[in-house]
Scaffold this motif. Structure first.
Motif, PDB file in Angstrom:
ATOM      1  N   ILE A  90       0.831  -1.209   0.000  1.00  0.00           N
ATOM      2  CA  ILE A  90       0.000   0.000   0.000  1.00  0.00           C
ATOM      3  C   ILE A  90       0.864   1.258   0.000  1.00  0.00           C
ATOM      4  CG2 ILE A  90      -1.750   1.298   1.275  1.00  0.00           C
ATOM      5  CD1 ILE A  90      -2.694  -1.461   2.371  1.00  0.00           C
ATOM      6  N   ASN A  91       1.819   1.315   0.949  1.00  0.00           N
ATOM      7  CA  ASN A  91       2.685   2.492   1.067  1.00  0.00           C
ATOM      8  C   ASN A  91       3.979   2.088   1.769  1.00  0.00           C
ATOM      9  OD1 ASN A  91       3.985   4.914   1.562  1.00  0.00           O
ATOM     10  ND2 ASN A  91       2.126   5.976   2.223  1.00  0.00           N
ATOM     11  N   PRO A  92       5.055   1.910   1.040  1.00  0.00           N
ATOM     12  CA  PRO A  92       6.330   1.483   1.631  1.00  0.00           C
ATOM     13  C   PRO A  92       6.866   2.435   2.700  1.00  0.00           C
ATOM     14  CG  PRO A  92       6.433   1.377  -0.768  1.00  0.00           C
ATOM     15  CD  PRO A  92       5.144   2.046  -0.410  1.00  0.00           C
ATOM     16  N   ASP A  93       6.451   3.697   2.665  1.00  0.00           N
ATOM     17  CA  ASP A  93       6.909   4.659   3.670  1.00  0.00           C
ATOM     18  C   ASP A  93       6.455   4.279   5.078  1.00  0.00           C
ATOM     19  OD1 ASP A  93       8.089   6.137   1.674  1.00  0.00           O
ATOM     20  OD2 ASP A  93       6.453   7.592   1.535  1.00  0.00           O
ATOM     21  N   TRP A  94       5.361   3.538   5.193  1.00  0.00           N
ATOM     22  CA  TRP A  94       4.843   3.149   6.494  1.00  0.00           C
ATOM     23  C   TRP A  94       5.815   2.270   7.268  1.00  0.00           C
ATOM     24  CZ3 TRP A  94      -0.730   1.342   4.863  1.00  0.00           C
ATOM     25  CH2 TRP A  94      -1.482   2.459   4.464  1.00  0.00           C
ATOM     26  N   ILE A  95       6.642   1.510   6.555  1.00  0.00           N
ATOM     27  CA  ILE A  95       7.537   0.564   7.237  1.00  0.00           C
ATOM     28  C   ILE A  95       8.998   0.756   6.856  1.00  0.00           C
ATOM     29  CG2 ILE A  95       5.770  -1.210   7.628  1.00  0.00           C
ATOM     30  CD1 ILE A  95       7.065  -2.635   5.120  1.00  0.00           C
ATOM     31  N   ALA A  96       9.331   1.926   6.338  1.00  0.00           N
ATOM     32  CA  ALA A  96      10.726   2.199   5.948  1.00  0.00           C
ATOM     33  C   ALA A  96      11.606   2.199   7.201  1.00  0.00           C
ATOM     34  CB  ALA A  96      10.822   3.528   5.222  1.00  0.00           C
ATOM     35  N   LEU A  97      12.691   1.464   7.157  1.00  0.00           N
ATOM     36  CA  LEU A  97      13.588   1.345   8.313  1.00  0.00           C
ATOM     37  C   LEU A  97      14.114   2.725   8.703  1.00  0.00           C
ATOM     38  CD1 LEU A  97      14.774  -0.777  10.213  1.00  0.00           C
ATOM     39  CD2 LEU A  97      16.745  -0.944   8.694  1.00  0.00           C
ATOM     40  N   HIS A  98      13.970   3.061   9.959  1.00  0.00           N
ATOM     41  CA  HIS A  98      14.413   4.318  10.585  1.00  0.00           C
ATOM     42  C   HIS A  98      13.577   5.532  10.188  1.00  0.00           C
ATOM     43  CE1 HIS A  98      17.793   2.120  12.126  1.00  0.00           C
ATOM     44  NE2 HIS A  98      18.265   1.892  10.913  1.00  0.00           N
ATOM     45  N   THR A  99      13.319   5.745   8.919  1.00  0.00           N
ATOM     46  CA  THR A  99      12.652   6.982   8.488  1.00  0.00           C
ATOM     47  C   THR A  99      11.147   6.989   8.758  1.00  0.00           C
ATOM     48  OG1 THR A  99      12.356   6.162   6.234  1.00  0.00           O
ATOM     49  CG2 THR A  99      14.372   7.410   6.699  1.00  0.00           C
ATOM     50  N   SER A 100      10.571   5.853   9.076  1.00  0.00           N
ATOM     51  CA  SER A 100       9.125   5.826   9.305  1.00  0.00           C
ATOM     52  C   SER A 100       8.765   6.037  10.777  1.00  0.00           C
ATOM     53  CB  SER A 100       8.543   4.489   8.822  1.00  0.00           C
ATOM     54  OG  SER A 100       9.068   3.420   9.566  1.00  0.00           O
ATOM     55  N   GLN A 101       9.733   6.187  11.640  1.00  0.00           N
ATOM     56  CA  GLN A 101       9.439   6.343  13.068  1.00  0.00           C
ATOM     57  C   GLN A 101       8.562   7.570  13.298  1.00  0.00           C
ATOM     58  OE1 GLN A 101      12.998   6.070  15.431  1.00  0.00           O
ATOM     59  NE2 GLN A 101      13.295   3.943  14.888  1.00  0.00           N
ATOM     60  N   GLY A 102       7.476   7.351  14.008  1.00  0.00           N
ATOM     61  CA  GLY A 102       6.529   8.416  14.291  1.00  0.00           C
ATOM     62  C   GLY A 102       5.557   8.711  13.168  1.00  0.00           C
ATOM     63  N   TYR A 103       5.517   7.851  12.153  1.00  0.00           N
ATOM     64  CA  TYR A 103       4.639   8.066  11.004  1.00  0.00           C
ATOM     65  C   TYR A 103       3.181   8.065  11.460  1.00  0.00           C
ATOM     66  CZ  TYR A 103       2.911   7.817   6.238  1.00  0.00           C
ATOM     67  OH  TYR A 103       2.292   8.094   5.043  1.00  0.00           O
ATOM     68  N   GLU A 104       2.477   9.114  11.113  1.00  0.00           N
ATOM     69  CA  GLU A 104       1.056   9.212  11.426  1.00  0.00           C
ATOM     70  C   GLU A 104       0.315   9.792  10.229  1.00  0.00           C
ATOM     71  OE1 GLU A 104       0.498  10.094  16.073  1.00  0.00           O
ATOM     72  OE2 GLU A 104       1.499  11.710  14.999  1.00  0.00           O
ATOM     73  N   SER A 105      -0.769   9.166   9.849  1.00  0.00           N
ATOM     74  CA  SER A 105      -1.653   9.699   8.813  1.00  0.00           C
ATOM     75  C   SER A 105      -3.012   9.027   8.962  1.00  0.00           C
ATOM     76  CB  SER A 105      -1.092   9.449   7.407  1.00  0.00           C
ATOM     77  OG  SER A 105      -1.237   8.081   7.051  1.00  0.00           O
ATOM     78  N   HIS A 108      -2.913   5.634   7.230  1.00  0.00           N
ATOM     79  CA  HIS A 108      -2.218   4.603   7.994  1.00  0.00           C
ATOM     80  C   HIS A 108      -3.043   4.151   9.190  1.00  0.00           C
ATOM     81  CE1 HIS A 108       0.885   2.857  10.693  1.00  0.00           C
ATOM     82  NE2 HIS A 108       1.131   2.226   9.567  1.00  0.00           N
ATOM     83  N   LYS A 109      -3.705   5.092   9.846  1.00  0.00           N
ATOM     84  CA  LYS A 109      -4.580   4.739  10.969  1.00  0.00           C
ATOM     85  C   LYS A 109      -5.684   3.789  10.488  1.00  0.00           C
ATOM     86  CE  LYS A 109      -7.995   6.722  14.088  1.00  0.00           C
ATOM     87  NZ  LYS A 109      -8.736   7.918  14.465  1.00  0.00           N
ATOM     88  N   LEU A 110      -6.263   4.095   9.341  1.00  0.00           N
ATOM     89  CA  LEU A 110      -7.294   3.224   8.768  1.00  0.00           C
ATOM     90  C   LEU A 110      -6.722   1.836   8.500  1.00  0.00           C
ATOM     91  CD1 LEU A 110     -10.142   2.821   7.611  1.00  0.00           C
ATOM     92  CD2 LEU A 110      -9.270   3.688   5.433  1.00  0.00           C
ATOM     93  N   TYR A 111      -5.528   1.794   7.938  1.00  0.00           N
ATOM     94  CA  TYR A 111      -4.894   0.502   7.663  1.00  0.00           C
ATOM     95  C   TYR A 111      -4.651  -0.288   8.957  1.00  0.00           C
ATOM     96  CZ  TYR A 111      -1.412  -3.003   6.818  1.00  0.00           C
ATOM     97  OH  TYR A 111      -0.754  -4.197   6.800  1.00  0.00           O
ATOM     98  N   MET A 112      -4.092   0.381   9.965  1.00  0.00           N
ATOM     99  CA  MET A 112      -3.782  -0.304  11.226  1.00  0.00           C
ATOM    100  C   MET A 112      -5.056  -0.847  11.878  1.00  0.00           C
ATOM    101  SD  MET A 112      -0.478  -0.300  11.764  1.00  0.00           S
ATOM    102  CE  MET A 112      -0.069  -0.250  13.501  1.00  0.00           C
ATOM    103  N   ARG A 113      -6.099  -0.055  11.858  1.00  0.00           N
ATOM    104  CA  ARG A 113      -7.359  -0.507  12.454  1.00  0.00           C
ATOM    105  C   ARG A 113      -7.979  -1.629  11.627  1.00  0.00           C
ATOM    106  NH1 ARG A 113      -9.220   4.355  15.984  1.00  0.00           N
ATOM    107  NH2 ARG A 113      -7.404   4.316  17.340  1.00  0.00           N
TER     108      ARG A 113
END
Length: 165
Positions: A90-105, A108-113
């Motif tokens: 869906i979006n590789p930025d959500w799980i990018a090593l190191h750079t995704s820390q603190g990712y909120e959108s 992404h919230k919809l995906y996590m839920r």
């Protein structure tokens, strides 16, 4: 079984309650540096996807255990890995090593839920139905009541859909 319409209504009620709770905020929203348990769940997807299994539980330059180190059993880690593979599509930025820390959108919230809801639909709810209607004894009314109590247990719903995700 003549109670299928009642069972279906109970499952629909349970799913509606879960999704209604998911509309609220989550633990640590917008609060750096740790961003709460939501970030822990997202970060575990990042770790399990990007690191070899041998590094999941050990402090390394890529796995700072002080920043939401993976502290759940391996089955949970593999669940995070499965969710991470879908997240990557869906979006590789959500799980990018190191750079995704603190990712909120919102996306992404919809995906996590949704990952929690899908897990409930595929695993939790069928197991509850199996237990209540095949493995427990009692009248049909008692079985439906038991199922409703288990599916609407507020502790699980609030933690899984409000706090963590």
């Amino acid at each position: 079984m003549e109670n299928w319409s009642l069972i279906s209504l109970c499952v629909l009620l349970a799913l509606t309650a879960r999704w209604a709770v998911s509309l609220s905020s989550y633990s640590g929203a917008g609060k750096p540096p740790m961003f709460g348990d939501y970030e822990a769940q997202r970060h575990w997807q990042e770790l399990t996807y990007n690191l070899p299994v041998q590094q999941w539980y050990f402090n390394t330059s890529d796995n700072n255990l002080l920043y939401w180190g993976l502290d759940y059993p391996p089955l949970t880690a593999y669940h995070s890995l499965l969710c991470a593979h879908v997240a990557r599509l869906i979006n590789p930025d959500w799980i990018a090593l190191h750079t995704s820390q603190g990712y909120e959108s919102i996306t992404h919230k919809l995906y996590m839920r949704a990952t929690v809801l899908v897990a409930d639909i595929l695993i939790y709810i069928p197991v509850v139905l199996l237990y209540c209607f095949c493995l427990s004894e009692g009248s049909a009314k008692k079985k439906v009541s038991t199922m409703l109590c288990i599916l609407l247990y507020p502790g699980l719903i609030l933690i899984d859909y409000g706090h963590f995700q």
